[in-house]
Design a protein around this motif. Structure first.
Motif, mmCIF file in Angstrom:
data_model
loop_
_atom_site.group_PDB
_atom_site.id
_atom_site.type_symbol
_atom_site.label_atom_id
_atom_site.label_comp_id
_atom_site.label_asym_id
_atom_site.label_seq_id
_atom_site.Cartn_x
_atom_site.Cartn_y
_atom_site.Cartn_z
ATOM 1 N N ASN A 67 -37.263 -25.579 -11.888
ATOM 2 C CA ASN A 67 -36.068 -25.346 -11.772
ATOM 3 C C ASN A 67 -35.783 -24.385 -10.613
ATOM 4 O O ASN A 67 -34.675 -23.781 -10.507
ATOM 5 C CB ASN A 67 -35.441 -24.609 -13.266
ATOM 6 N N ASN A 68 -36.679 -24.029 -9.759
ATOM 7 C CA ASN A 68 -36.716 -23.134 -8.531
ATOM 8 C C ASN A 68 -36.136 -24.171 -7.394
ATOM 9 O O ASN A 68 -37.448 -24.721 -6.980
ATOM 10 C CB ASN A 68 -37.899 -22.541 -8.650
ATOM 11 N N PHE A 69 -35.174 -24.400 -6.951
ATOM 12 C CA PHE A 69 -35.010 -25.119 -5.809
ATOM 13 C C PHE A 69 -35.071 -24.674 -4.474
ATOM 14 O O PHE A 69 -34.925 -25.089 -3.425
ATOM 15 C CB PHE A 69 -33.858 -25.962 -6.045
ATOM 16 N N ALA A 70 -35.257 -23.157 -4.696
ATOM 17 C CA ALA A 70 -35.441 -22.381 -3.225
ATOM 18 C C ALA A 70 -36.759 -22.509 -2.801
ATOM 19 O O ALA A 70 -36.879 -22.689 -1.204
ATOM 20 C CB ALA A 70 -35.239 -20.947 -3.664
ATOM 21 N N LEU A 71 -37.704 -23.140 -3.269
ATOM 22 C CA LEU A 71 -39.127 -23.172 -2.690
ATOM 23 C C LEU A 71 -38.971 -24.598 -2.357
ATOM 24 O O LEU A 71 -38.777 -25.663 -2.827
ATOM 25 C CB LEU A 71 -40.055 -22.934 -3.703
ATOM 26 N N ALA B 43 -44.329 -28.463 -1.429
ATOM 27 C CA ALA B 43 -45.745 -27.950 -0.867
ATOM 28 C C ALA B 43 -45.986 -26.621 -1.746
ATOM 29 O O ALA B 43 -47.120 -26.540 -2.331
ATOM 30 C CB ALA B 43 -46.101 -27.797 0.389
ATOM 31 N N THR B 44 -44.997 -25.754 -1.743
ATOM 32 C CA THR B 44 -45.061 -24.349 -2.462
ATOM 33 C C THR B 44 -45.176 -24.591 -3.908
ATOM 34 O O THR B 44 -46.111 -23.961 -4.497
ATOM 35 C CB THR B 44 -44.045 -23.515 -1.980
ATOM 36 N N ILE B 45 -44.558 -25.420 -4.633
ATOM 37 C CA ILE B 45 -44.522 -25.531 -5.859
ATOM 38 C C ILE B 45 -45.814 -26.285 -6.263
ATOM 39 O O ILE B 45 -46.292 -25.802 -7.297
ATOM 40 C CB ILE B 45 -43.276 -26.588 -6.260
ATOM 41 N N ALA B 46 -46.340 -27.210 -5.613
ATOM 42 C CA ALA B 46 -47.717 -27.740 -5.825
ATOM 43 C C ALA B 46 -48.589 -26.592 -5.788
ATOM 44 O O ALA B 46 -49.516 -26.494 -6.554
ATOM 45 C CB ALA B 46 -47.843 -28.792 -4.882
ATOM 46 N N LEU B 47 -48.563 -25.818 -4.935
ATOM 47 C CA LEU B 47 -49.614 -24.864 -4.515
ATOM 48 C C LEU B 47 -49.862 -23.991 -5.819
ATOM 49 O O LEU B 47 -50.619 -23.264 -6.338
ATOM 50 C CB LEU B 47 -49.563 -24.188 -3.366
ATOM 51 N N LEU B 48 -48.582 -23.515 -6.325
ATOM 52 C CA LEU B 48 -48.247 -22.430 -7.441
ATOM 53 C C LEU B 48 -48.947 -23.216 -8.642
ATOM 54 O O LEU B 48 -49.518 -22.601 -9.583
ATOM 55 C CB LEU B 48 -46.843 -22.386 -7.701
ATOM 56 N N TYR B 49 -48.596 -24.558 -8.866
ATOM 57 C CA TYR B 49 -49.500 -25.179 -10.096
ATOM 58 C C TYR B 49 -50.839 -25.190 -9.863
ATOM 59 O O TYR B 49 -51.487 -24.994 -11.008
ATOM 60 C CB TYR B 49 -48.751 -26.627 -10.192
ATOM 61 N N LYS B 50 -51.261 -25.382 -8.607
ATOM 62 C CA LYS B 50 -53.013 -25.463 -8.460
ATOM 63 C C LYS B 50 -53.330 -23.882 -8.977
ATOM 64 O O LYS B 50 -54.423 -23.849 -9.421
ATOM 65 C CB LYS B 50 -53.000 -25.747 -7.018
ATOM 66 N N TYR B 51 -52.776 -22.837 -8.339
ATOM 67 C CA TYR B 51 -53.063 -21.734 -8.594
ATOM 68 C C TYR B 51 -53.052 -21.279 -10.165
ATOM 69 O O TYR B 51 -53.974 -20.517 -10.802
ATOM 70 C CB TYR B 51 -52.314 -20.431 -7.918
ATOM 71 N N ARG B 52 -52.092 -21.724 -10.619
ATOM 72 C CA ARG B 52 -51.960 -21.597 -12.299
ATOM 73 C C ARG B 52 -53.052 -22.098 -13.066
ATOM 74 O O ARG B 52 -53.610 -21.473 -13.840
ATOM 75 C CB ARG B 52 -50.547 -22.059 -12.895
ATOM 76 N N TRP B 53 -53.411 -23.283 -12.574
ATOM 77 C CA TRP B 53 -54.625 -24.071 -13.149
ATOM 78 C C TRP B 53 -55.655 -23.536 -13.072
ATOM 79 O O TRP B 53 -56.728 -23.447 -14.010
ATOM 80 C CB TRP B 53 -54.598 -25.468 -12.799
ATOM 81 N N GLN B 54 -55.954 -22.609 -11.786
ATOM 82 C CA GLN B 54 -57.194 -21.835 -11.674
ATOM 83 C C GLN B 54 -57.174 -20.881 -12.433
ATOM 84 O O GLN B 54 -58.233 -20.341 -13.067
ATOM 85 C CB GLN B 54 -57.082 -21.610 -9.966
ATOM 86 N N ILE B 55 -56.167 -20.160 -12.614
ATOM 87 C CA ILE B 55 -56.042 -18.949 -13.741
ATOM 88 C C ILE B 55 -56.259 -19.325 -15.167
ATOM 89 O O ILE B 55 -57.061 -18.926 -15.960
ATOM 90 C CB ILE B 55 -54.732 -18.384 -13.487
#
Length: 125
Positions: free
Chosen positions: A7-11, A14-26
């Protein structure tokens, strides 16, 4: 192709996909902590308290791994940590503890317990 819902349309995507990748690493990191460091709950709520608890658990894990390696222990690190945890109040060398606990482990390995599908090994009375 991956589809990410946000629901964050400001990003940008590619940034959203990177955030999901970092979340999965956590998530993988906390899974590893629960399995190896036996941290099931955090006692503090601040970032500093959580980091101190993680560092303490990680340091104890490394010390156990180094001690097991120095003693050339061939079992799992889980078994080694259980032996060391049970014998914390004893004033005995770690090598003697391992020698004392190796005898019951050898007896367990030589003990035969039939299973449901051991038809060849069964002795009929």
């Amino acid at each position: 192709m991956l589809c990410f819902v946000t629901n964050n349309f400001a990003l940008d995507p590619a940034t959203i996909a990177l955030l999901y990748k970092y979340r999965w690493q956590i998530e993988l990191f906390f899974k590893w902590i629960k399995q190896h460091l036996r941290v099931t709950a955090f006692y503090g709520t601040s970032a500093n308290a959580v980091m101190i608890q993680i560092y303490t658990a990680f340091i104890s894990f490394c010390m156990l791994a180094l001690a097991a390696d120095a003693l050339r222990y061939e079992g799992s690190l889980y078994e080694f940590s259980n032996m060391m945890g049970v014998s914390l109040t004893e004033k005995e060398h770690m090598a003697d503890l391992l020698a004392r606990s190796a005898k019951p482990m050898e007896a367990l390995r030589s003990y035969y317990e039939p299973t449901l599908f051991d038809f060849n090994e069964m002795i009929l009375l």
